[in-house]
Design a protein around this motif. Structure first.
Motif, PDB file in Angstrom:
ATOM      1  N   LEU A  69       0.825  -1.211   0.000  1.00 53.83           N
ATOM      2  CA  LEU A  69       0.000   0.000   0.000  1.00 53.83           C
ATOM      3  C   LEU A  69       0.862   1.266   0.000  1.00 53.83           C
ATOM      4  CD1 LEU A  69      -2.748  -1.171   2.498  1.00 53.83           C
ATOM      5  CD2 LEU A  69      -3.048  -0.786   0.053  1.00 53.83           C
ATOM      6  N   PRO A  70       1.913   1.338   0.843  1.00 55.73           N
ATOM      7  CA  PRO A  70       2.769   2.528   0.791  1.00 55.73           C
ATOM      8  C   PRO A  70       3.453   2.721  -0.564  1.00 55.73           C
ATOM      9  CG  PRO A  70       3.128   1.360   2.846  1.00 55.73           C
ATOM     10  CD  PRO A  70       2.265   0.482   1.980  1.00 55.73           C
ATOM     11  N   THR A  71       3.825   1.620  -1.224  1.00 54.75           N
ATOM     12  CA  THR A  71       4.469   1.726  -2.535  1.00 54.75           C
ATOM     13  C   THR A  71       3.491   2.278  -3.570  1.00 54.75           C
ATOM     14  OG1 THR A  71       5.965  -0.103  -2.030  1.00 54.75           O
ATOM     15  CG2 THR A  71       5.651   0.429  -4.360  1.00 54.75           C
ATOM     16  N   ILE A  72       2.270   1.772  -3.570  1.00 50.16           N
ATOM     17  CA  ILE A  72       1.251   2.295  -4.491  1.00 50.16           C
ATOM     18  C   ILE A  72       0.998   3.771  -4.175  1.00 50.16           C
ATOM     19  CG2 ILE A  72      -1.160   2.123  -5.247  1.00 50.16           C
ATOM     20  CD1 ILE A  72      -0.963  -0.918  -4.518  1.00 50.16           C
ATOM     21  N   GLY A  73       0.913   4.081  -2.893  1.00 53.76           N
ATOM     22  CA  GLY A  73       0.695   5.466  -2.471  1.00 53.76           C
ATOM     23  C   GLY A  73       1.798   6.400  -2.943  1.00 53.76           C
ATOM     24  N   ARG A  74       3.046   5.992  -2.785  1.00 54.77           N
ATOM     25  CA  ARG A  74       4.159   6.831  -3.249  1.00 54.77           C
ATOM     26  C   ARG A  74       4.094   7.046  -4.759  1.00 54.77           C
ATOM     27  NH1 ARG A  74       6.910   3.997   0.703  1.00 54.77           N
ATOM     28  NH2 ARG A  74       7.601   2.402  -0.769  1.00 54.77           N
ATOM     29  N   PHE A  75       3.672   6.020  -5.481  1.00 57.96           N
ATOM     30  CA  PHE A  75       3.593   6.111  -6.937  1.00 57.96           C
ATOM     31  C   PHE A  75       2.630   7.215  -7.371  1.00 57.96           C
ATOM     32  CE2 PHE A  75       2.363   4.879 -11.227  1.00 57.96           C
ATOM     33  CZ  PHE A  75       3.574   4.490 -11.786  1.00 57.96           C
ATOM     34  N   ILE A  76       1.522   7.368  -6.645  1.00 60.92           N
ATOM     35  CA  ILE A  76       0.535   8.401  -7.011  1.00 60.92           C
ATOM     36  C   ILE A  76       0.494   9.555  -6.001  1.00 60.92           C
ATOM     37  CG2 ILE A  76      -0.920   6.863  -8.379  1.00 60.92           C
ATOM     38  CD1 ILE A  76      -2.869   6.777  -6.015  1.00 60.92           C
TER      39      ILE A  76
END
Length: 140
Positions: A69-76
């Protein structure tokens, strides 16, 4: 014999090497489907169409990548709790809104085809099982 074994092989670009590459492909497909620029999806734009595209991107990234979830969040450029909210919202829309479900099926099909060669057999079986479930919900 399972139909999964009768499907023709799908060529996958060798450029898809990790979860970030998969998210780039998902972003591209979502952007094209919703006719919204990738920059707007990644921006803080709150227009309904952009917001919907961003939510679908988060949902598909969660479903079709192993990114956290944090990785997806950083991406957007969002917090992981925003991603949780977006995933739950899309899940709810799929269950309750027939128009959205039809739209979602279209974009999911495009993303799945673009990434198909990168999935495990389990993911492929789950996709076709969900597809049947969505079709049954849409018919009702």
């Amino acid at each position: 014999m399972s139909l999964l074994y009768l499907r023709p092989a799908v060529y996958v670009e060798s450029s898809i090497k990790n979860e970030t590459d998969k998210m780039r492909v998902i972003l591209n497909k979502v952007s094209n489907y919703f006719e919204v620029s990738e920059d707007k999806i990644l921006d803080q734009n709150r227009a309904q169409r952009v917001k919907e595209a961003r939510f679908v991107f988060s949902y598909l990234s969660r479903r079709y990548t192993d990114a956290s979830l944090p990785t997806i969040g950083r991406f957007i450029k969002k917090d992981h709790s925003s991603i949780i909210h977006q995933v739950k919202a899309v899940s709810n829309w799929i269950e309750t809104d027939t128009r959205f479900r039809i739209k979602y099926n279209g974009i999911e099909r495009r993303v799945f085809k673009a990434l198909e060669g990168t999935f495990s057999e389990h993911t492929i079986k789950a996709y076709y099982s969900r597809k049947r479930d969505y079709e049954e919900l849409t018919i009702q």
